[in-house]
Design a protein around this motif. Structure first.
Motif, mmCIF file in Angstrom:
data_model
loop_
_atom_site.group_PDB
_atom_site.id
_atom_site.type_symbol
_atom_site.label_atom_id
_atom_site.label_comp_id
_atom_site.label_asym_id
_atom_site.label_seq_id
_atom_site.Cartn_x
_atom_site.Cartn_y
_atom_site.Cartn_z
ATOM 1 N N GLY A 38 0.767 -0.950 -0.021
ATOM 2 C CA GLY A 38 0.042 0.019 0.021
ATOM 3 C C GLY A 38 0.854 1.242 0.064
ATOM 4 O O GLY A 38 0.369 2.326 -0.050
ATOM 5 N N HIS A 39 2.108 1.311 0.302
ATOM 6 C CA HIS A 39 2.859 2.376 0.230
ATOM 7 C C HIS A 39 2.876 3.165 -0.985
ATOM 8 O O HIS A 39 2.812 4.342 -1.126
ATOM 9 C CB HIS A 39 4.367 2.143 0.652
ATOM 10 C CG HIS A 39 4.664 2.100 2.202
ATOM 11 N ND1 HIS A 39 4.629 3.248 2.884
ATOM 12 C CD2 HIS A 39 5.533 1.243 2.899
ATOM 13 C CE1 HIS A 39 4.952 2.855 4.064
ATOM 14 N NE2 HIS A 39 5.432 1.478 4.030
ATOM 15 N N GLY A 40 2.860 2.310 -2.055
ATOM 16 C CA GLY A 40 2.873 3.003 -3.333
ATOM 17 C C GLY A 40 1.751 3.704 -3.856
ATOM 18 O O GLY A 40 1.551 4.735 -4.357
ATOM 19 N N GLY A 50 6.028 5.444 8.837
ATOM 20 C CA GLY A 50 5.252 4.195 9.097
ATOM 21 C C GLY A 50 5.168 3.993 10.460
ATOM 22 O O GLY A 50 5.404 4.917 11.353
ATOM 23 N N ASP A 51 4.673 2.931 11.323
ATOM 24 C CA ASP A 51 4.251 2.741 12.582
ATOM 25 C C ASP A 51 5.368 2.325 13.382
ATOM 26 O O ASP A 51 5.283 2.704 14.343
ATOM 27 C CB ASP A 51 3.066 1.665 12.671
ATOM 28 C CG ASP A 51 3.535 0.161 11.716
ATOM 29 O OD1 ASP A 51 3.727 0.409 10.844
ATOM 30 O OD2 ASP A 51 3.559 -0.859 12.616
ATOM 31 N N GLY A 52 6.314 1.585 13.038
ATOM 32 C CA GLY A 52 7.572 1.629 13.626
ATOM 33 C C GLY A 52 8.258 2.971 13.956
ATOM 34 O O GLY A 52 8.564 3.364 15.046
ATOM 35 N N ASP A 53 8.170 3.969 12.964
ATOM 36 C CA ASP A 53 8.838 5.234 13.118
ATOM 37 C C ASP A 53 7.940 5.999 13.692
ATOM 38 O O ASP A 53 8.479 6.891 14.711
ATOM 39 C CB ASP A 53 9.023 5.540 11.630
ATOM 40 C CG ASP A 53 9.714 7.053 11.454
ATOM 41 O OD1 ASP A 53 10.984 6.904 11.365
ATOM 42 O OD2 ASP A 53 9.238 8.123 11.341
ATOM 43 N N LEU A 54 6.643 6.148 13.698
ATOM 44 C CA LEU A 54 5.879 7.286 14.392
ATOM 45 C C LEU A 54 5.357 6.785 15.656
ATOM 46 O O LEU A 54 5.066 7.643 16.593
ATOM 47 C CB LEU A 54 4.693 7.305 13.457
ATOM 48 C CG LEU A 54 3.706 8.427 13.888
ATOM 49 C CD1 LEU A 54 3.011 9.308 12.619
ATOM 50 C CD2 LEU A 54 2.432 7.565 14.738
#
Ligand SMILES: Cc1ncc(C[n+]2csc(CCOP(=O)(O)OP(=O)(O)O)c2C)c(N)n1
Ligand code: SF4
Ligand code: SF4
Ligand code: SF4
Ligand SMILES: [Mg+2]
Lengths: 258, 74
Positions: free
Chosen positions: A36-38, A106-110
């Motif tokens: 889904g990133h794209g 992303g969720d790990g980042d945020l």
């Protein structure tokens, strides 16, 4: 007679109703098939193109699979250290208040390493926009458990499923930041079906438009798949997402301006 | 009879064969080719003339590989 139109007659520039926005660069996306990133990238760029904001936008890329977003989005971009995108965006927006400034995370980042930056940027009411792609996993590093991983969900670091007794509960960071006075518009969307893509684009439009009001931070979560990390085909992962992610992370607006 | 006619053009080199576009098409226009592109992906291909140009397939394509055309018939 018109029923016998040839492909060449139909495929004329004046008949074109959809093509990849020119604000996506020619670089092939580094994402896995079906990720889904794209789609999330493309929707943001479509809105920026439609609003004629290409020259007036600065994006901040995260660490995660979308670390290379600056290669794909044809706008000015800065890459931030893991989780620090909201802090970097804060600095950029305060220096250039007339620019549209957003982070893509992303969720790990945020919601893991960057939880502090996220909460405080939201609480300060920074006039930035955050696009948050939540796939419930650390995609880039090989599918480890994230704070957003669902109870019972298997990952590389929770091979028997996330046990909330020992590994804690998944973090609904979007609901959390919606409760802070500094956020203005908060919405959760997905991009896996045509109808959801249309809705997500509307939310992205609002999150971009509202920044002009200087009323606080605008936030759009996109619940997305990580078919590689989840060890499924793209179609299976979208089905799994509907059945498992959406009940825990329900789609829709969470905070709308009065 | 349909009052619109559509066509899709798939950038087969950009396509990663993820298959998301096929079920998004109500007209059953898209299937995966038996052939591979240069990266080894079985790319999507148009298999009938029933396309209405609704753009649904293009909306869900993560790689932006689909261009859609539509003409109105009178
Ligand atoms: C300071 C630091 N710690 C850890 C890492 C390793 N690391 C790279 S990406 C990542 C997690 C990415 O997950 P997410 O933000 O959910 O993005 P996704 O790949 O799932 O889109 C981690 C832990 C790093 N690059 N830098
Ligand atoms: S690892 Fe997951 S998030 Fe990363 S590109 Fe692949 S499917 Fe997408
Ligand atoms: S444009 Fe619509 S009808 Fe045509 S192939 Fe795509 S989904 Fe099917
Ligand atoms: S959605 Fe796009 S990348 Fe996936 S199979 Fe269809 S055309 Fe190819
Ligand atoms: Mg993730």
């Amino acid at each position: 007679m018109q029923d016998t139109l040839t492909d060449a007659q139909i495929c004329q520039p004046e008949n074109m109703v959809y093509c990849r926005t020119a604000l996506m660069t020619q670089a092939p996306l580094s994402y896995c098939p079906g990720c889904g990133h794209g789609t999330a990238h493309r929707l943001i760029m479509e809105v920026i193109e439609e609003m004629k904001m290409q020259a007036n936008t600065i994006g901040v890329a995260p660490v995660g699979c979308s670390v290379l977003a600056y290669d794909f989005l044809d706008i000015d971009m800065q890459q931030a250290a893991h989780g620090r995108a909201p802090a970097v965006a804060t600095g950029i927006k305060r220096l250039y208040p007339d620019k549209f400034v957003f982070t893509y995370q992303g969720d790990g980042d945020l919601a893991a390493i960057g939880t502090g930056e996220t909460i405080h940027a939201c609480n300060r009411g920074e006039n930035i926009t955050i696009f948050f792609v939540n796939n419930g996993i650390y995609g880039m590093t090989g599918g480890q458990m994230a704070p957003t991983t669902l109870p019972g969900m298997k990952t590389a670091t929770s091979p028997f499923g996330r046990d909330t007794e020992t590994m804690g509960h998944p973090l609904k960071i979007t609901e959390l930041i919606a409760n802070l006075p500094g956020t203005y518009f908060v919405s959760r969307q997905s991009v896996h079906t045509p109808a959801n893509v249309r809705k997500a684009k509307k939310a992205i439009e609002k999150a971009i438009q509202y920044q002009k009001l200087n009323k606080g931070l605008n936030f759009v979560e996109i619940v997305s798949n990580c078919n590689s990390g989840w060890k499924m085909t793209p179609l299976e992962s979208n089905k799994w997402m509907e059945e498992n992610m959406f009940p825990f992370y329900p789609l829709g607006d969470i905070k709308v301006p009065k | 009879m349909a009052t619109v006619k559509g066509r899709i053009v798939i950038d087969t080199e950009r396509c990663k064969g993820c298959q998301l576009c096929a079920p998004a098409c109500k007209e059953g226009t898209i299937a995966m080719s038996k052939n591979l592109n240069s990266k080894g992906y079985q790319f999507a291909t148009s298999i009938n003339d029933d396309c209405t140009g609704c753009i649904n397939c293009a909306l869900v394509c993560p790689d932006g590989a689909i261009t859609v055309y539509r003409v109105k018939l009178n």
